[in-house]
Write a protein that holds these residues in place. Structure first.
Motif, PDB file in Angstrom:
ATOM      1  N   ILE A   8       0.855  -1.184   0.000  1.00 43.21           N
ATOM      2  CA  ILE A   8       0.000   0.000   0.000  1.00 43.21           C
ATOM      3  C   ILE A   8       0.892   1.236   0.000  1.00 43.21           C
ATOM      4  O   ILE A   8       1.809   1.349   0.829  1.00 43.21           O
ATOM      5  N   ASP A   9       0.620   2.153  -0.906  1.00 42.69           N
ATOM      6  CA  ASP A   9       1.369   3.419  -0.953  1.00 42.69           C
ATOM      7  C   ASP A   9       2.880   3.199  -0.983  1.00 42.69           C
ATOM      8  O   ASP A   9       3.645   3.833  -0.242  1.00 42.69           O
ATOM      9  N   ASN A  10       3.304   2.277  -1.822  1.00 44.62           N
ATOM     10  CA  ASN A  10       4.723   1.993  -2.050  1.00 44.62           C
ATOM     11  C   ASN A  10       5.461   1.476  -0.820  1.00 44.62           C
ATOM     12  O   ASN A  10       6.665   1.693  -0.659  1.00 44.62           O
ATOM     13  N   THR A  11       4.743   0.766   0.028  1.00 45.05           N
ATOM     14  CA  THR A  11       5.400   0.160   1.180  1.00 45.05           C
ATOM     15  C   THR A  11       4.670  -1.108   1.596  1.00 45.05           C
ATOM     16  O   THR A  11       3.481  -1.285   1.307  1.00 45.05           O
ATOM     17  N   ILE A  12       5.391  -1.993   2.282  1.00 47.93           N
ATOM     18  CA  ILE A  12       4.795  -3.231   2.782  1.00 47.93           C
ATOM     19  C   ILE A  12       3.804  -2.911   3.899  1.00 47.93           C
ATOM     20  O   ILE A  12       4.074  -2.095   4.781  1.00 47.93           O
ATOM     21  N   ALA A  13       2.649  -3.554   3.857  1.00 44.72           N
ATOM     22  CA  ALA A  13       1.622  -3.364   4.881  1.00 44.72           C
ATOM     23  C   ALA A  13       1.170  -4.738   5.374  1.00 44.72           C
ATOM     24  O   ALA A  13       0.605  -5.513   4.602  1.00 44.72           O
ATOM     25  N   PRO A  14       1.428  -5.071   6.640  1.00 44.02           N
ATOM     26  CA  PRO A  14       1.138  -6.429   7.121  1.00 44.02           C
ATOM     27  C   PRO A  14      -0.339  -6.763   7.219  1.00 44.02           C
ATOM     28  O   PRO A  14      -0.722  -7.930   7.204  1.00 44.02           O
ATOM     29  N   GLY A  15      -1.201  -5.767   7.306  1.00 48.93           N
ATOM     30  CA  GLY A  15      -2.621  -6.056   7.488  1.00 48.93           C
ATOM     31  C   GLY A  15      -2.942  -6.359   8.931  1.00 48.93           C
ATOM     32  O   GLY A  15      -2.056  -6.537   9.775  1.00 48.93           O
ATOM     33  N   SER A  16      -4.231  -6.477   9.211  1.00 52.56           N
ATOM     34  CA  SER A  16      -4.661  -6.634  10.600  1.00 52.56           C
ATOM     35  C   SER A  16      -5.540  -7.848  10.837  1.00 52.56           C
ATOM     36  O   SER A  16      -6.035  -8.048  11.942  1.00 52.56           O
ATOM     37  N   SER A  17      -5.730  -8.682   9.807  1.00 52.10           N
ATOM     38  CA  SER A  17      -6.690  -9.783   9.960  1.00 52.10           C
ATOM     39  C   SER A  17      -6.179 -10.879  10.884  1.00 52.10           C
ATOM     40  O   SER A  17      -6.964 -11.562  11.546  1.00 52.10           O
ATOM     41  N   GLY A  18      -4.875 -11.079  10.914  1.00 46.56           N
ATOM     42  CA  GLY A  18      -4.318 -12.184  11.689  1.00 46.56           C
ATOM     43  C   GLY A  18      -4.424 -13.524  10.988  1.00 46.56           C
ATOM     44  O   GLY A  18      -3.915 -14.535  11.494  1.00 46.56           O
ATOM     45  N   ASN A  19      -5.060 -13.564   9.825  1.00 44.05           N
ATOM     46  CA  ASN A  19      -5.200 -14.806   9.073  1.00 44.05           C
ATOM     47  C   ASN A  19      -4.088 -14.929   8.033  1.00 44.05           C
ATOM     48  O   ASN A  19      -3.681 -13.932   7.434  1.00 44.05           O
ATOM     49  N   SER A  20      -3.629 -16.142   7.817  1.00 46.07           N
ATOM     50  CA  SER A  20      -2.559 -16.361   6.848  1.00 46.07           C
ATOM     51  C   SER A  20      -2.665 -17.763   6.285  1.00 46.07           C
ATOM     52  O   SER A  20      -3.427 -18.597   6.776  1.00 46.07           O
ATOM     53  N   SER A  34       4.617 -17.307   4.698  1.00 49.90           N
ATOM     54  CA  SER A  34       3.231 -17.241   5.144  1.00 49.90           C
ATOM     55  C   SER A  34       2.605 -16.000   4.512  1.00 49.90           C
ATOM     56  O   SER A  34       3.100 -14.880   4.714  1.00 49.90           O
ATOM     57  N   VAL A  35       1.549 -16.189   3.725  1.00 46.22           N
ATOM     58  CA  VAL A  35       0.932 -15.069   3.043  1.00 46.22           C
ATOM     59  C   VAL A  35      -0.251 -14.547   3.855  1.00 46.22           C
ATOM     60  O   VAL A  35      -1.076 -15.322   4.355  1.00 46.22           O
ATOM     61  N   ALA A  36      -0.316 -13.238   4.008  1.00 42.93           N
ATOM     62  CA  ALA A  36      -1.424 -12.615   4.727  1.00 42.93           C
ATOM     63  C   ALA A  36      -2.712 -12.770   3.931  1.00 42.93           C
ATOM     64  O   ALA A  36      -2.714 -12.628   2.705  1.00 42.93           O
ATOM     65  N   LEU A  37      -3.787 -13.099   4.628  1.00 43.42           N
ATOM     66  CA  LEU A  37      -5.109 -13.173   4.007  1.00 43.42           C
ATOM     67  C   LEU A  37      -5.922 -11.984   4.510  1.00 43.42           C
ATOM     68  O   LEU A  37      -6.206 -11.869   5.699  1.00 43.42           O
ATOM     69  N   ALA A  38      -6.286 -11.108   3.601  1.00 44.01           N
ATOM     70  CA  ALA A  38      -6.884  -9.837   3.978  1.00 44.01           C
ATOM     71  C   ALA A  38      -8.265  -9.999   4.600  1.00 44.01           C
ATOM     72  O   ALA A  38      -9.052 -10.853   4.187  1.00 44.01           O
ATOM     73  N   GLY A 197       0.510   4.597  -4.270  1.00 46.44           N
ATOM     74  CA  GLY A 197      -0.908   4.341  -4.431  1.00 46.44           C
ATOM     75  C   GLY A 197      -1.347   4.004  -5.839  1.00 46.44           C
ATOM     76  O   GLY A 197      -2.483   3.572  -6.034  1.00 46.44           O
ATOM     77  N   VAL A 198      -0.465   4.184  -6.827  1.00 43.11           N
ATOM     78  CA  VAL A 198      -0.866   3.885  -8.203  1.00 43.11           C
ATOM     79  C   VAL A 198      -0.893   2.380  -8.449  1.00 43.11           C
ATOM     80  O   VAL A 198      -1.772   1.864  -9.142  1.00 43.11           O
ATOM     81  N   PHE A 199       0.065   1.656  -7.869  1.00 45.32           N
ATOM     82  CA  PHE A 199       0.088   0.194  -7.978  1.00 45.32           C
ATOM     83  C   PHE A 199       0.094  -0.389  -6.569  1.00 45.32           C
ATOM     84  O   PHE A 199       0.979  -0.096  -5.770  1.00 45.32           O
ATOM     85  N   ASN A 200      -0.908  -1.213  -6.273  1.00 49.50           N
ATOM     86  CA  ASN A 200      -1.060  -1.776  -4.937  1.00 49.50           C
ATOM     87  C   ASN A 200      -1.287  -3.279  -5.035  1.00 49.50           C
ATOM     88  O   ASN A 200      -1.778  -3.778  -6.052  1.00 49.50           O
ATOM     89  N   VAL A 201      -0.938  -3.992  -3.984  1.00 51.80           N
ATOM     90  CA  VAL A 201      -1.110  -5.448  -3.952  1.00 51.80           C
ATOM     91  C   VAL A 201      -1.971  -5.813  -2.761  1.00 51.80           C
ATOM     92  O   VAL A 201      -1.682  -5.409  -1.621  1.00 51.80           O
ATOM     93  N   LEU A 202      -3.007  -6.589  -3.026  1.00 53.35           N
ATOM     94  CA  LEU A 202      -3.903  -7.094  -1.985  1.00 53.35           C
ATOM     95  C   LEU A 202      -3.786  -8.610  -1.951  1.00 53.35           C
ATOM     96  O   LEU A 202      -4.195  -9.293  -2.881  1.00 53.35           O
ATOM     97  N   GLN A 203      -3.202  -9.144  -0.886  1.00 51.45           N
ATOM     98  CA  GLN A 203      -3.104 -10.589  -0.729  1.00 51.45           C
ATOM     99  C   GLN A 203      -4.398 -11.106  -0.105  1.00 51.45           C
ATOM    100  O   GLN A 203      -5.031 -10.423   0.710  1.00 51.45           O
ATOM    101  N   GLY A 204      -4.772 -12.332  -0.456  1.00 51.07           N
ATOM    102  CA  GLY A 204      -5.959 -12.852   0.197  1.00 51.07           C
ATOM    103  C   GLY A 204      -6.685 -13.915  -0.589  1.00 51.07           C
ATOM    104  O   GLY A 204      -6.203 -14.436  -1.599  1.00 51.07           O
TER     105      GLY A 204
END
Length: 338
Positions: A8-20, A34-38, A197-204
């Protein structure tokens, strides 16, 4: 263990779900990450970043966009072996296949570098009496890419260079089986100078997909995957007012006629059936042989398959492993049924 997170916004963002979910090396079976599941909240944070970046990117000049695309192309060309190694480590395909995948994706990056002339509008004077007609082409906004496991670099690169070049912002949702290539690509975009913010990655998994399909900020969705999921993506996305491109799984047949060059046909069938471990849309699933040449052709194919070296894609193999044990068991079931 490596945690493979969102971007997100050109940086790694761990997320908050706790699921992986575990990520494995198919050649060894070892869990490598271990991949974060959003969660829905994680997905919205990624989408919000794309939405926030859109106005400035939309108003960026074509000259600025093109300069960034050229920079990305040069970085990718210089370091594509790194990306190929990541693909092999998570998908299993041999390095030559992985490198070919990257090269195919790069062709679209290069096409996007010259996109400017395709963005022109049109002007027709006196289309009707004293009526002039003008057309313009404008970016849509944030767009989503939902990509499959079998081509973690090439399939996204079929889409995002065009989307970015034309002034849209992007959310890429890669397969959770092969999540690392997307982050490598995201970091390369940042290095090339793409604004945050132009290119973002959503794992899940499905939670992330459903948010992309229903969130009003996402204006269009491109999907490649199985036919049942393509139908779901199309029906859900369009019902929420989005433009949707949903490409379902392909099943390809080859027909060999009695006057064919059987050596050439056998080579083609082995390449089509075993290249990338058969995990690609252009794999030949069924061979139909006409006339009395069937036994001879089967013999030639069998002769060639006996020489194939299967194993770790980094160790001079002709064919790597299937992506997961579950996939291996499914393929083996076809052999048993036969």
């Amino acid at each position: 263990m490596t945690v493979i997170a969102h971007w997100i916004d050109n940086t790694i963002a761990p997320g908050s779900s706790g699921n992986s979910a575990p990520v494995t090396n198919p050649a060894t079976g070892a869990v490598t990450g271990s991949v974060a599941l959003a969660s829905v909240q994680d997905a919205r944070a990624v989408i919000d970043a794309a939405a926030a970046a859109f106005p400035d990117w939309r108003d960026s000049s074509l000259a600025k966009r093109t300069a960034i695309l050229f920079a990305f192309r040069e970085l990718l060309n210089a370091r594509k072996h790194e990306l190929a190694e990541i693909i092999t480590a998570e998908h299993g395909k041999v390095l030559s296949d992985a490198l070919g995948e990257v090269s195919r994706g790069q062709e679209v990056v290069e096409f996007a570098c010259g996109i400017a002339h395709l963005l022109k509008g049109g002007m027709t004077e006196n289309a009707s009496t004293n009526v002039d007609v003008t057309s313009i082409r404008q970016p849509l906004g944030p767009v989503a890419i939902i990509s499959p496991f079998n081509f973690p670099a090439m399939v996204p690169m079929w889409f995002f260079p065009i989307a970015i070049a034309t002034g849209n912002t992007v959310v890429l949702k890669p397969s959770e089986k092969v999540p690392s290539a997307s982050l490598w690509i995201a970091a390369l975009w940042a290095e090339a100078g793409l604004p945050a913010g132009v290119f973002n990655v959503l794992q899940g998994d499905k939670t992330a997909v459903d948010e992309l399909l229903t969130n009003p900020a996402i204006k269009a969705v491109s999907f490649v995957g199985s036919t049942p999921i393509a139908q779901y993506v199309y029906s859900t996305g369009t019902s929420h007012g989005k433009r949707v491109q949903a490409l379902g799984g392909a099943k390809n047949h080859a027909i060999v006629l009695p006057d064919a060059d059987l050596d050439l046909a056998a080579d083609a069938m082995v390449n089509a059936g075993f290249g990338s471990a058969g995990e690609r849309c252009m794999a030949i699933s069924a061979l139909v042989v006409v006339g009395d040449i069937a036994d001879e052709l089967v013999g030639k194919i069998a002769e060639r398959t006996r020489t194939l070296k299967t194993g770790d894609g980094t160790k001079n193999s002709d064919m790597g492993p299937l992506v997961t044990k579950a996939h291996r068991d499914k393929v083996a079931s076809y052999v048993d049924a036969g």
